[in-house]
Design a protein around this motif. Structure first.
Motif, PDB file in Angstrom:
ATOM      1  N   GLN A  32       0.832  -1.202   0.000  1.00 38.40           N
ATOM      2  CA  GLN A  32       0.000   0.000   0.000  1.00 38.40           C
ATOM      3  C   GLN A  32       0.870   1.257   0.000  1.00 38.40           C
ATOM      4  O   GLN A  32       0.564   2.236  -0.684  1.00 38.40           O
ATOM      5  CB  GLN A  32      -0.952  -0.002   1.189  1.00 38.40           C
ATOM      6  CG  GLN A  32      -2.039  -1.046   1.053  1.00 38.40           C
ATOM      7  CD  GLN A  32      -2.901  -1.155   2.302  1.00 38.40           C
ATOM      8  OE1 GLN A  32      -2.647  -0.514   3.320  1.00 38.40           O
ATOM      9  NE2 GLN A  32      -3.934  -1.976   2.225  1.00 38.40           N
ATOM     10  N   CYS A  33       1.950   1.229   0.757  1.00 37.90           N
ATOM     11  CA  CYS A  33       2.906   2.340   0.754  1.00 37.90           C
ATOM     12  C   CYS A  33       3.489   2.502  -0.645  1.00 37.90           C
ATOM     13  O   CYS A  33       3.530   3.601  -1.198  1.00 37.90           O
ATOM     14  CB  CYS A  33       4.012   2.054   1.775  1.00 37.90           C
ATOM     15  SG  CYS A  33       5.393   3.219   1.760  1.00 37.90           S
ATOM     16  N   TYR A  34       3.918   1.410  -1.227  1.00 34.74           N
ATOM     17  CA  TYR A  34       4.537   1.412  -2.559  1.00 34.74           C
ATOM     18  C   TYR A  34       3.567   1.960  -3.608  1.00 34.74           C
ATOM     19  O   TYR A  34       3.925   2.830  -4.397  1.00 34.74           O
ATOM     20  CB  TYR A  34       4.975  -0.018  -2.895  1.00 34.74           C
ATOM     21  CG  TYR A  34       5.598  -0.174  -4.255  1.00 34.74           C
ATOM     22  CD1 TYR A  34       6.935   0.124  -4.469  1.00 34.74           C
ATOM     23  CD2 TYR A  34       4.844  -0.633  -5.326  1.00 34.74           C
ATOM     24  CE1 TYR A  34       7.507  -0.024  -5.716  1.00 34.74           C
ATOM     25  CE2 TYR A  34       5.403  -0.793  -6.579  1.00 34.74           C
ATOM     26  CZ  TYR A  34       6.747  -0.484  -6.767  1.00 34.74           C
ATOM     27  OH  TYR A  34       7.302  -0.628  -8.003  1.00 34.74           O
ATOM     28  N   TRP A  35       2.332   1.452  -3.609  1.00 33.78           N
ATOM     29  CA  TRP A  35       1.329   1.922  -4.570  1.00 33.78           C
ATOM     30  C   TRP A  35       1.042   3.408  -4.366  1.00 33.78           C
ATOM     31  O   TRP A  35       0.873   4.156  -5.316  1.00 33.78           O
ATOM     32  CB  TRP A  35       0.047   1.128  -4.455  1.00 33.78           C
ATOM     33  CG  TRP A  35       0.111  -0.247  -5.037  1.00 33.78           C
ATOM     34  CD1 TRP A  35       0.978  -0.712  -5.983  1.00 33.78           C
ATOM     35  CD2 TRP A  35      -0.729  -1.345  -4.711  1.00 33.78           C
ATOM     36  NE1 TRP A  35       0.722  -2.029  -6.258  1.00 33.78           N
ATOM     37  CE2 TRP A  35      -0.321  -2.441  -5.493  1.00 33.78           C
ATOM     38  CE3 TRP A  35      -1.780  -1.515  -3.830  1.00 33.78           C
ATOM     39  CZ2 TRP A  35      -0.933  -3.680  -5.415  1.00 33.78           C
ATOM     40  CZ3 TRP A  35      -2.396  -2.753  -3.757  1.00 33.78           C
ATOM     41  CH2 TRP A  35      -1.971  -3.826  -4.549  1.00 33.78           C
ATOM     42  N   GLY A  36       0.950   3.830  -3.097  1.00 36.74           N
ATOM     43  CA  GLY A  36       0.670   5.232  -2.812  1.00 36.74           C
ATOM     44  C   GLY A  36       1.768   6.148  -3.335  1.00 36.74           C
ATOM     45  O   GLY A  36       1.491   7.219  -3.876  1.00 36.74           O
ATOM     46  N   LEU A  37       3.020   5.724  -3.182  1.00 30.96           N
ATOM     47  CA  LEU A  37       4.129   6.557  -3.637  1.00 30.96           C
ATOM     48  C   LEU A  37       4.271   6.550  -5.159  1.00 30.96           C
ATOM     49  O   LEU A  37       4.497   7.598  -5.766  1.00 30.96           O
ATOM     50  CB  LEU A  37       5.437   6.117  -2.975  1.00 30.96           C
ATOM     51  CG  LEU A  37       5.519   6.374  -1.463  1.00 30.96           C
ATOM     52  CD1 LEU A  37       6.807   5.801  -0.895  1.00 30.96           C
ATOM     53  CD2 LEU A  37       5.392   7.850  -1.142  1.00 30.96           C
ATOM     54  N   THR A  38       4.137   5.395  -5.772  1.00 31.74           N
ATOM     55  CA  THR A  38       4.275   5.348  -7.233  1.00 31.74           C
ATOM     56  C   THR A  38       3.112   6.071  -7.910  1.00 31.74           C
ATOM     57  O   THR A  38       3.283   6.621  -8.994  1.00 31.74           O
ATOM     58  CB  THR A  38       4.382   3.904  -7.759  1.00 31.74           C
ATOM     59  OG1 THR A  38       3.257   3.142  -7.320  1.00 31.74           O
ATOM     60  CG2 THR A  38       5.679   3.248  -7.298  1.00 31.74           C
ATOM     61  N   ALA A  39       1.958   6.111  -7.266  1.00 32.91           N
ATOM     62  CA  ALA A  39       0.792   6.802  -7.837  1.00 32.91           C
ATOM     63  C   ALA A  39       1.005   8.313  -7.906  1.00 32.91           C
ATOM     64  O   ALA A  39       0.390   8.984  -8.733  1.00 32.91           O
ATOM     65  CB  ALA A  39      -0.468   6.491  -7.026  1.00 32.91           C
ATOM     66  N   ILE A  40       1.889   8.844  -7.062  1.00 33.99           N
ATOM     67  CA  ILE A  40       2.139  10.291  -7.080  1.00 33.99           C
ATOM     68  C   ILE A  40       3.435  10.637  -7.801  1.00 33.99           C
ATOM     69  O   ILE A  40       3.917  11.763  -7.706  1.00 33.99           O
ATOM     70  CB  ILE A  40       2.117  10.885  -5.653  1.00 33.99           C
ATOM     71  CG1 ILE A  40       3.186  10.247  -4.763  1.00 33.99           C
ATOM     72  CG2 ILE A  40       0.736  10.769  -5.043  1.00 33.99           C
ATOM     73  CD1 ILE A  40       3.344  10.918  -3.405  1.00 33.99           C
ATOM     74  N   GLY A  41       4.010   9.667  -8.505  1.00 38.27           N
ATOM     75  CA  GLY A  41       5.154   9.964  -9.357  1.00 38.27           C
ATOM     76  C   GLY A  41       6.516   9.582  -8.815  1.00 38.27           C
ATOM     77  O   GLY A  41       7.527   9.880  -9.437  1.00 38.27           O
ATOM     78  N   VAL A  42       6.566   8.926  -7.669  1.00 36.80           N
ATOM     79  CA  VAL A  42       7.852   8.469  -7.138  1.00 36.80           C
ATOM     80  C   VAL A  42       8.284   7.260  -7.964  1.00 36.80           C
ATOM     81  O   VAL A  42       7.463   6.399  -8.288  1.00 36.80           O
ATOM     82  CB  VAL A  42       7.728   8.105  -5.638  1.00 36.80           C
ATOM     83  CG1 VAL A  42       9.025   7.530  -5.096  1.00 36.80           C
ATOM     84  CG2 VAL A  42       7.299   9.327  -4.831  1.00 36.80           C
ATOM     85  N   SER A  43       9.568   7.195  -8.308  1.00 33.36           N
ATOM     86  CA  SER A  43      10.053   6.068  -9.107  1.00 33.36           C
ATOM     87  C   SER A  43       9.880   4.771  -8.329  1.00 33.36           C
ATOM     88  O   SER A  43       9.849   4.769  -7.094  1.00 33.36           O
ATOM     89  CB  SER A  43      11.527   6.251  -9.469  1.00 33.36           C
ATOM     90  OG  SER A  43      12.351   6.059  -8.328  1.00 33.36           O
ATOM     91  N   GLU A  44       9.782   3.675  -9.042  1.00 30.47           N
ATOM     92  CA  GLU A  44       9.580   2.375  -8.397  1.00 30.47           C
ATOM     93  C   GLU A  44      10.720   2.054  -7.433  1.00 30.47           C
ATOM     94  O   GLU A  44      10.493   1.548  -6.342  1.00 30.47           O
ATOM     95  CB  GLU A  44       9.447   1.285  -9.457  1.00 30.47           C
ATOM     96  CG  GLU A  44       8.186   1.405 -10.279  1.00 30.47           C
ATOM     97  CD  GLU A  44       8.085   0.348 -11.361  1.00 30.47           C
ATOM     98  OE1 GLU A  44       8.982  -0.505 -11.476  1.00 30.47           O
ATOM     99  OE2 GLU A  44       7.090   0.381 -12.103  1.00 30.47           O
TER     100      GLU A  44
END
Length: 105
Positions: free
Chosen positions: A83-95
């Protein structure tokens, strides 16, 4: 008539074996897909370390990143890492940086 019945029985046996193989392959595929998520779960809960990781990578930390890091640090949530990963990648943070930040959470 007997030949026909034995042919039908052999075909059903083959179909059953193929279904068993398909279920086995599906189970193995699911296990392989779930393994990285289970292994990647962090051992500690630290929202600040998650945010610091993002700042160190050059990202601005706003309310959405804070929320994702907070979710990632919630030890009571078994799906916290993804959930943390999805939340960050959804706002443009690289994988790569999202994975690093969520591992720090």
């Amino acid at each position: 008539m007997i030949d026909f019945a034995s042919t039908v029985l052999r075909q059903r046996e083959r179909d059953t074996n193929m279904k068993k193989r398909a279920v086995g392959i599906l189970a193995a595929t699911f296990a392989a897909a779930a393994l990285p998520i289970a292994v990647a779960a962090p051992a500690s809960a630290d929202q600040g370390a998650c945010q610091f990781s993002l700042i160190g990578a050059g990202y601005r930390v706003g309310p959405k990143a804070e929320a994702a890091c907070r979710t990632g640090s919630d030890m009571g949530n078994p799906g916290r890492w993804i959930q943390c990963y999805w939340g960050l990648t959804a706002i443009g943070v690289s994988e790569q940086e999202a994975a690093r930040a969520c591992n720090a959470a």
